[in-house]
Design a protein around this motif. Structure first.
Motif, PDB file in Angstrom:
ATOM      1  N   ALA A 178      -3.976  -0.919 -13.144  1.00  0.00           N
ATOM      2  CA  ALA A 178      -3.863  -2.303 -12.654  1.00  0.00           C
ATOM      3  C   ALA A 178      -2.821  -3.075 -13.452  1.00  0.00           C
ATOM      4  O   ALA A 178      -2.083  -3.889 -12.890  1.00  0.00           O
ATOM      5  CB  ALA A 178      -5.216  -2.997 -12.737  1.00  0.00           C
ATOM      6  N   GLY A 179      -2.763  -2.818 -14.760  1.00  0.00           N
ATOM      7  CA  GLY A 179      -1.771  -3.498 -15.582  1.00  0.00           C
ATOM      8  C   GLY A 179      -0.355  -3.163 -15.155  1.00  0.00           C
ATOM      9  O   GLY A 179       0.519  -4.034 -15.072  1.00  0.00           O
ATOM     10  N   VAL A 180      -0.119  -1.887 -14.862  1.00  0.00           N
ATOM     11  CA  VAL A 180       1.198  -1.482 -14.370  1.00  0.00           C
ATOM     12  C   VAL A 180       1.480  -2.142 -13.026  1.00  0.00           C
ATOM     13  O   VAL A 180       2.558  -2.703 -12.789  1.00  0.00           O
ATOM     14  CB  VAL A 180       1.285   0.055 -14.247  1.00  0.00           C
ATOM     15  N   GLN A 181       0.499  -2.088 -12.132  1.00  0.00           N
ATOM     16  CA  GLN A 181       0.715  -2.635 -10.789  1.00  0.00           C
ATOM     17  C   GLN A 181       0.955  -4.135 -10.828  1.00  0.00           C
ATOM     18  O   GLN A 181       1.740  -4.679 -10.036  1.00  0.00           O
ATOM     19  CB  GLN A 181      -0.487  -2.304  -9.906  1.00  0.00           C
ATOM     20  N   LEU A 182       0.295  -4.838 -11.748  1.00  0.00           N
ATOM     21  CA  LEU A 182       0.479  -6.287 -11.850  1.00  0.00           C
ATOM     22  C   LEU A 182       1.920  -6.628 -12.219  1.00  0.00           C
ATOM     23  O   LEU A 182       2.476  -7.613 -11.736  1.00  0.00           O
ATOM     24  CB  LEU A 182      -0.480  -6.862 -12.896  1.00  0.00           C
ATOM     25  N   ARG A 183       2.527  -5.806 -13.065  1.00  0.00           N
ATOM     26  CA  ARG A 183       3.887  -6.078 -13.532  1.00  0.00           C
ATOM     27  C   ARG A 183       4.948  -5.563 -12.567  1.00  0.00           C
ATOM     28  O   ARG A 183       6.094  -6.003 -12.588  1.00  0.00           O
ATOM     29  CB  ARG A 183       4.131  -5.392 -14.889  1.00  0.00           C
ATOM     30  N   LEU A 184       4.587  -4.614 -11.710  1.00  0.00           N
ATOM     31  CA  LEU A 184       5.557  -3.886 -10.905  1.00  0.00           C
ATOM     32  C   LEU A 184       6.093  -4.747  -9.765  1.00  0.00           C
ATOM     33  O   LEU A 184       5.359  -5.529  -9.149  1.00  0.00           O
ATOM     34  CB  LEU A 184       4.879  -2.638 -10.331  1.00  0.00           C
ATOM     35  N   ASN A 185       7.385  -4.599  -9.477  1.00  0.00           N
ATOM     36  CA  ASN A 185       7.961  -5.249  -8.289  1.00  0.00           C
ATOM     37  C   ASN A 185       8.919  -4.266  -7.624  1.00  0.00           C
ATOM     38  O   ASN A 185       9.195  -3.178  -8.142  1.00  0.00           O
ATOM     39  CB  ASN A 185       8.663  -6.558  -8.665  1.00  0.00           C
ATOM     40  N   THR A 186       9.418  -4.643  -6.472  1.00  0.00           N
ATOM     41  CA  THR A 186      10.222  -3.717  -5.667  1.00  0.00           C
ATOM     42  C   THR A 186      11.519  -3.308  -6.357  1.00  0.00           C
ATOM     43  O   THR A 186      12.139  -2.312  -5.966  1.00  0.00           O
ATOM     44  CB  THR A 186      10.535  -4.334  -4.310  1.00  0.00           C
ATOM     45  N   ALA A 187      11.951  -4.050  -7.364  1.00  0.00           N
ATOM     46  CA  ALA A 187      13.190  -3.709  -8.073  1.00  0.00           C
ATOM     47  C   ALA A 187      12.994  -2.575  -9.071  1.00  0.00           C
ATOM     48  O   ALA A 187      13.967  -1.979  -9.539  1.00  0.00           O
ATOM     49  CB  ALA A 187      13.734  -4.939  -8.791  1.00  0.00           C
ATOM     50  N   TRP A 227       7.016   4.933  -5.320  1.00  0.00           N
ATOM     51  CA  TRP A 227       5.811   5.729  -5.056  1.00  0.00           C
ATOM     52  C   TRP A 227       4.597   4.859  -4.711  1.00  0.00           C
ATOM     53  O   TRP A 227       3.505   5.379  -4.529  1.00  0.00           O
ATOM     54  CB  TRP A 227       5.493   6.594  -6.273  1.00  0.00           C
ATOM     55  N   TYR A 228       4.781   3.559  -4.602  1.00  0.00           N
ATOM     56  CA  TYR A 228       3.669   2.636  -4.346  1.00  0.00           C
ATOM     57  C   TYR A 228       3.744   2.127  -2.908  1.00  0.00           C
ATOM     58  O   TYR A 228       4.582   1.292  -2.584  1.00  0.00           O
ATOM     59  CB  TYR A 228       3.711   1.470  -5.338  1.00  0.00           C
ATOM     60  N   PRO A 229       2.855   2.603  -2.027  1.00  0.00           N
ATOM     61  CA  PRO A 229       2.945   2.233  -0.615  1.00  0.00           C
ATOM     62  C   PRO A 229       2.873   0.730  -0.356  1.00  0.00           C
ATOM     63  O   PRO A 229       3.493   0.248   0.608  1.00  0.00           O
ATOM     64  CB  PRO A 229       1.740   2.957   0.013  1.00  0.00           C
ATOM     65  N   HIS A 230       2.138  -0.016  -1.169  1.00  0.00           N
ATOM     66  CA  HIS A 230       2.052  -1.449  -0.900  1.00  0.00           C
ATOM     67  C   HIS A 230       3.366  -2.153  -1.219  1.00  0.00           C
ATOM     68  O   HIS A 230       3.569  -3.296  -0.792  1.00  0.00           O
ATOM     69  CB  HIS A 230       0.900  -2.076  -1.696  1.00  0.00           C
ATOM     70  N   LEU A 231       4.268  -1.472  -1.946  1.00  0.00           N
ATOM     71  CA  LEU A 231       5.589  -2.036  -2.247  1.00  0.00           C
ATOM     72  C   LEU A 231       6.692  -1.366  -1.431  1.00  0.00           C
ATOM     73  O   LEU A 231       7.618  -2.038  -0.963  1.00  0.00           O
ATOM     74  CB  LEU A 231       5.896  -1.884  -3.745  1.00  0.00           C
ATOM     75  N   ALA A 232       6.587  -0.053  -1.265  1.00  0.00           N
ATOM     76  CA  ALA A 232       7.638   0.684  -0.552  1.00  0.00           C
ATOM     77  C   ALA A 232       7.347   0.881   0.920  1.00  0.00           C
ATOM     78  O   ALA A 232       8.218   1.322   1.667  1.00  0.00           O
ATOM     79  CB  ALA A 232       7.845   2.046  -1.223  1.00  0.00           C
ATOM     80  N   ASP A 285      -5.096  -1.783   3.627  1.00  0.00           N
ATOM     81  CA  ASP A 285      -6.163  -2.432   4.386  1.00  0.00           C
ATOM     82  C   ASP A 285      -7.097  -3.201   3.463  1.00  0.00           C
ATOM     83  O   ASP A 285      -7.543  -4.311   3.800  1.00  0.00           O
ATOM     84  CB  ASP A 285      -6.953  -1.410   5.209  1.00  0.00           C
ATOM     85  N   ARG A 286      -7.395  -2.636   2.286  1.00  0.00           N
ATOM     86  CA  ARG A 286      -8.244  -3.341   1.318  1.00  0.00           C
ATOM     87  C   ARG A 286      -7.549  -4.594   0.792  1.00  0.00           C
ATOM     88  O   ARG A 286      -8.193  -5.628   0.570  1.00  0.00           O
ATOM     89  CB  ARG A 286      -8.577  -2.419   0.142  1.00  0.00           C
ATOM     90  N   LEU A 287      -6.247  -4.504   0.603  1.00  0.00           N
ATOM     91  CA  LEU A 287      -5.498  -5.665   0.130  1.00  0.00           C
ATOM     92  C   LEU A 287      -5.545  -6.789   1.155  1.00  0.00           C
ATOM     93  O   LEU A 287      -5.755  -7.959   0.800  1.00  0.00           O
ATOM     94  CB  LEU A 287      -4.050  -5.259  -0.149  1.00  0.00           C
ATOM     95  N   GLU A 288      -5.411  -6.446   2.414  1.00  0.00           N
ATOM     96  CA  GLU A 288      -5.469  -7.460   3.479  1.00  0.00           C
ATOM     97  C   GLU A 288      -6.851  -8.094   3.547  1.00  0.00           C
ATOM     98  O   GLU A 288      -6.979  -9.317   3.689  1.00  0.00           O
ATOM     99  CB  GLU A 288      -5.109  -6.822   4.821  1.00  0.00           C
ATOM    100  N   ARG A 289      -7.900  -7.286   3.443  1.00  0.00           N
ATOM    101  CA  ARG A 289      -9.235  -7.876   3.545  1.00  0.00           C
ATOM    102  C   ARG A 289      -9.600  -8.654   2.285  1.00  0.00           C
ATOM    103  O   ARG A 289     -10.372  -9.618   2.362  1.00  0.00           O
ATOM    104  CB  ARG A 289     -10.276  -6.832   3.911  1.00  0.00           C
ATOM    105  N   LEU A 290      -9.049  -8.258   1.129  1.00  0.00           N
ATOM    106  CA  LEU A 290      -9.246  -9.055  -0.078  1.00  0.00           C
ATOM    107  C   LEU A 290      -8.665 -10.451   0.124  1.00  0.00           C
ATOM    108  O   LEU A 290      -9.306 -11.460  -0.209  1.00  0.00           O
ATOM    109  CB  LEU A 290      -8.584  -8.383  -1.276  1.00  0.00           C
ATOM    110  N   ARG A 291      -7.477 -10.524   0.655  1.00  0.00           N
ATOM    111  CA  ARG A 291      -6.844 -11.820   0.873  1.00  0.00           C
ATOM    112  C   ARG A 291      -7.618 -12.651   1.892  1.00  0.00           C
ATOM    113  O   ARG A 291      -7.774 -13.866   1.725  1.00  0.00           O
ATOM    114  CB  ARG A 291      -5.397 -11.609   1.309  1.00  0.00           C
ATOM    115  N   ALA A 292      -8.127 -11.988   2.942  1.00  0.00           N
ATOM    116  CA  ALA A 292      -8.943 -12.723   3.917  1.00  0.00           C
ATOM    117  C   ALA A 292     -10.246 -13.198   3.287  1.00  0.00           C
ATOM    118  O   ALA A 292     -10.691 -14.333   3.531  1.00  0.00           O
ATOM    119  CB  ALA A 292      -9.233 -11.832   5.121  1.00  0.00           C
TER     120      ALA A 292
END
Length: 348
Positions: free
Chosen positions: A65-74, A80-85, A234-241
């Protein structure tokens, strides 16, 4: 409730850390990327030392989670991260691990600090669908609106369970208290369980947590998003909802030790039954803490009707167990469930 060994007792012993990583992989098969990275970490002394330096549990969730929090498309690792790529995300491979380990080691101090000071407060709203049948079973026995209490509530999303729609495949359950934002939770009823016609009527909602997450705080909710595995768009979308629904719902959040705050909460509630639940929380507790919560619930039971539904990981099982009962010692296993509430089934 025998929790899995997701954290080494001796964090300086890399063999122990490696075994805890291997055990953790059993719970991560829904994330090919995380399962692959963890399998490589289990054989990498440098990365095992980083995992061992995280003074919290489970350290792998916190590291990822720490890596993902810092990660961006650049960042090259984002490939390798589907929610970004998106659809162009690369499948896990040796290059993915090389990029991940280089990134993690380059930012090791920050990731260790983040992992040691934050908590795995994954507010997986899909778990509402898994626990709903047994919550309703308890509420129906009382025939009255319930005071709903979530131990380890994070941002309190699952306290809004009467505002969600449910699709179990063989039956749909509509929200009895719908929000302007609609959210349908899908959960396959593999065990053929009797399903409710509606969620329980809720009199009050209280979330107990050592450090409750403010659903209005952008930084806090960004951490919740970072805890969602990268393939699970899908989990990310429902979390936001669910966050939108939570912001529209009256929930009281209480910070502190649950054994104490349970009694304080009960003392301030109007008359009526109390329905307590927790999901993937108990593994973080010592035996003495579990006993203290049991004692508090036993005391509550002397003053008003109370029931407890738990959904927790079990050592050696690749899924969660659903329990009912006021104490850990006497809890009855009612079903097995996917960790994110995708299905409920009989326990093998």
């Amino acid at each position: 409730m025998d929790s899995p060994a997701w954290r080494a007792d001796n964090r300086a012993d890399l063999d122990q850390v490696a075994r805890s990583v291997t055990t953790w992989i059993e719970s991560a098969l829904d994330s090919p990327l995380y399962a692959f990275l963890a399998s490589r970490i289990s054989q990498d002394p440098q990365m095992l030392a980083l995992v061992g330096a995280i003074d919290n549990a489970p350290p792998l969730n916190l590291l990822f989670a720490g890596v993902q929090l810092r990660l961006n498309t650049a960042d090259p690792l984002a490939a390798w991260y589907p929610h970004l790529a998106g659809a162009d995300a690369r499948p896990p491979d040796a290059d993915a691990y090389a990029a991940f380990s280089a990134y993690a080691l380059d930012h090791a101090a920050e990731l260790i600090e983040m992992g040691s000071t934050r908590r795995t407060q994954t507010n997986e709203v899909g778990r509402s669908a898994a626990i709903l049948p047994w919550l309703v079973e308890a509420a129906d026995a009382w025939g009255a609106p319930v005071h709903l209490v979530d131990i380890g509530a994070s941002a309190g999303l699952n306290l809004c369970l009467d505002r969600f729609d449910y699709d179990y495949g063989d039956k749909t359950v509509s929200a009895i208290n719908p929000s302007a934002t609609r959210l349908t939770l899908q959960c396959e009823n593999r065990g053929g369980f009797a399903l409710p016609d509606s969620a329980p009527a809720i009199a009050t909602r209280t979330g107990l947590d050592l450090a409750p997450i403010d659903a209005m705080d952008a930084d806090a909710t960004a951490w919740l998003e970072a805890l969602v595995w990268p393939e699970h768009t899908d989990r990310l979308e429902r979390l936001r909802a669910a966050l939108a629904i939570r912001r529209d719902t009256d929930v009281r959040m209480v910070a502190g030790d649950a054994a104490v705050s349970l009694l304080e909460t009960e003392a301030n509630l109007p008359p009526g039954p109390m329905l307590v639940f927790h999901t993937v929380m108990a593994y973080q507790l010592a035996a003495t803490q579990r006993d203290a919560i049991d004692a508090s619930l036993a005391e509550v039971a002397t003053r008003r009707p109370v029931a407890r539904v738990a959904m927790e990981p079990v050592r050696g099982a690749g899924y969660l167990y659903l329990y009912t009962g006021l104490s850990y010692a006497t809890a009855q296993v009612r079903a097995g469930a996917h960790a994110h509430g995708r299905w409920i089934d009989n326990v093998a």
